[in-house]
Design an enzyme around this catalytic site. Structure first.
Site, PDB file in Angstrom:
ATOM      1  N   LYS A  63     -78.141 -44.090  33.291  1.00 22.74           N
ATOM      2  CA  LYS A  63     -77.328 -43.029  33.067  1.00 22.74           C
ATOM      3  C   LYS A  63     -78.553 -42.189  32.217  1.00 22.74           C
ATOM      4  O   LYS A  63     -79.394 -41.263  32.972  1.00 22.74           O
ATOM      5  CB  LYS A  63     -76.276 -43.234  31.846  1.00 22.74           C
ATOM      6  CG  LYS A  63     -75.760 -44.250  32.341  1.00 22.74           C
ATOM      7  CD  LYS A  63     -74.772 -45.100  31.833  1.00 22.74           C
ATOM      8  CE  LYS A  63     -73.585 -46.174  32.407  1.00 22.74           C
ATOM      9  NZ  LYS A  63     -72.411 -46.567  32.048  1.00 22.74           N
ATOM     10  N   HIS A  78     -68.595 -42.847  39.724  1.00 24.09           N
ATOM     11  CA  HIS A  78     -68.834 -43.190  38.611  1.00 24.09           C
ATOM     12  C   HIS A  78     -67.562 -42.175  37.319  1.00 24.09           C
ATOM     13  O   HIS A  78     -67.779 -41.166  37.540  1.00 24.09           O
ATOM     14  CB  HIS A  78     -70.186 -43.021  37.735  1.00 24.09           C
ATOM     15  CG  HIS A  78     -70.234 -44.143  36.460  1.00 24.09           C
ATOM     16  ND1 HIS A  78     -69.933 -44.093  35.336  1.00 24.09           N
ATOM     17  CD2 HIS A  78     -71.303 -45.181  36.550  1.00 24.09           C
ATOM     18  CE1 HIS A  78     -70.116 -44.507  35.144  1.00 24.09           C
ATOM     19  NE2 HIS A  78     -70.641 -45.855  35.832  1.00 24.09           N
ATOM     20  N   GLY A 124     -69.901 -50.268  28.763  1.00 27.52           N
ATOM     21  CA  GLY A 124     -70.377 -50.380  27.942  1.00 27.52           C
ATOM     22  C   GLY A 124     -70.014 -50.870  25.947  1.00 27.52           C
ATOM     23  O   GLY A 124     -69.434 -50.602  25.263  1.00 27.52           O
ATOM     24  N   SER A 131     -70.457 -54.265  31.289  1.00 28.36           N
ATOM     25  CA  SER A 131     -71.366 -54.927  30.383  1.00 28.36           C
ATOM     26  C   SER A 131     -71.142 -56.034  30.660  1.00 28.36           C
ATOM     27  O   SER A 131     -71.684 -57.281  30.637  1.00 28.36           O
ATOM     28  CB  SER A 131     -70.031 -55.434  29.284  1.00 28.36           C
ATOM     29  OG  SER A 131     -69.569 -54.094  28.705  1.00 28.36           O
ATOM     30  N   GLY A 181     -75.321 -50.729  33.411  1.00 27.55           N
ATOM     31  CA  GLY A 181     -75.766 -50.029  32.529  1.00 27.55           C
ATOM     32  C   GLY A 181     -76.481 -50.144  31.578  1.00 27.55           C
ATOM     33  O   GLY A 181     -78.062 -50.274  31.600  1.00 27.55           O
TER      34      GLY A 181
HETATM   35  P1  13P Z   1     -72.336 -50.968  31.167  1.00 30.34           P
HETATM   36  O1  13P Z   1     -73.236 -51.978  31.316  1.00 30.34           O
HETATM   37  O2  13P Z   1     -73.389 -50.082  30.167  1.00 30.34           O
HETATM   38  O3  13P Z   1     -71.119 -51.574  30.580  1.00 30.34           O
HETATM   39  O4  13P Z   1     -72.549 -49.615  31.799  1.00 30.34           O
HETATM   40  C1  13P Z   1     -72.057 -49.810  33.280  1.00 30.34           C
HETATM   41  C2  13P Z   1     -71.998 -48.673  34.436  1.00 30.34           C
HETATM   42  O5  13P Z   1     -71.491 -47.678  34.006  1.00 30.34           O
HETATM   43  C3  13P Z   1     -72.908 -48.940  34.810  1.00 30.34           C
HETATM   44  O6  13P Z   1     -72.979 -47.505  36.520  1.00 30.34           O
END
Ligand code: 13P
Length: 261
Positions: free
Chosen positions: A14, A102, A180, A219, A240
């Site tokens: 990100k 995404h 997230g 997550s 993420g």
């Molecule tokens: P998280 O693993 O932080 O939940 O994010 C997932 C994500 O959006 C991966 O593209």
């Protein structure tokens, strides 16, 4: 995991880290951590760090045991008056993969199903591996619309691909409510979505559908990844937060390798 498909574990950094030196340091640590593990490991840094990260890991590779580099989005067009954008030709100079559709881009940057379709076809035409994301919002899930949303987004994402077989397509199922939040989907729910995705792919191309790695995202951490990798239609993860730590990311790759057998 299915033994015929090589696991794919991709880290979506990100808008992190803030400094190029940190990005390069993380990339090198991940490369060293996953070296030789029989999986396709991929790091997707911010576009501005793509070239530095790519150079630091030797250009990136799609081969198992190496490290692939991916962009987090791109424009479908090859060139032109698109201020601030990055073309597939530019991405392909530094990367092998590109995340498309995404949910954060759908939510904050007005990415549409039609736009994702154009980008997936363009990425494939430029020799990039498209990682196309689908997944329902919390309110859609509450309204019982999960399957309908996945179907709509997936049919759109593949609609401009001439075929599935040989295109190197990857699909990520990322329920938006799980991103997230520390509230990951259950292995069972993720498998139901992955099975639905594979069935829709098989309608277009029965043989090609079996080639497509389907990833779970939302997550995903070293503590829960094995639950997803135990499912027959889940071939890896799109990670993420946990991908910003080389040790956590490497542990997830190792879990994918262990599940693959
Ligand atoms: P998280 O693993 O932080 O939940 O994010 C997932 C994500 O959006 C991966 O593209």
């Amino acid at each position: 995991m299915n033994e015929l498909r090589m696991p794919v574990v991709a880290g979506n950094w990100k808008m992190n880290p803030s400094r190029s030196a940190e990005a390069v340091g993380l990339a090198v640590s991940v490369r060293d951590g996953v070296a030789g593990l029989p999986a396709r490991s991929v790091i997707c840094p911010p576009t501005i760090w793509l070239a530095a990260v790519s150079a630091a890991v030797g250009g990136g590779s799609r081969e198992p045991g190496g490290i692939g580099v991916g962009a987090q989005t791109m424009r479908a067009e090859e060139a032109g008056a698109y201020t601030g954008e990055t073309s597939p030709v530019m991405v392909a100079e530094a990367a092998q993969y590109v995340i498309l559709g995404h949910s954060e881009r759908r939510q904050y940057d007005n990415e549409t199903d039609a736009g994702v379709a154009a980008k997936v076809a363009s990425a494939a035409a430029h020799g990039l591996v498209p990682i196309a994301c689908v997944g329902e919002l919390a309110e859609e899930r509450r309204a019982g619309l999960t399957a309908a949303v996945i179907e709509r987004q997936l049919r759109a994402a593949i609609s401009l691909l001439p075929r599935i077989a040989g295109t190197s397509l990857v699909i990520a199922y990322e329920p938006v409510w799980a991103i997230g939040t520390c509230d990951a989907a259950s292995g069972e729910d993720a498998q139901a979505a992955a099975a639905q995705i594979r069935a829709i792919l098989a309608e277009s191309d029965p043989t090609g559908a079996d080639e497509v790695p389907i990833l779970y995202g939302g997550s995903c951490t070293p503590d829960n990844a094995a639950e997803f990798f135990a499912e027959p239609d889940i071939d890896g993860a799109l990670v993420g937060g946990a991908s910003l730590n080389a040790e956590s990311f490497t542990r997830i790759v190792q879990l994918a390798v262990d599940a693959h057998g």
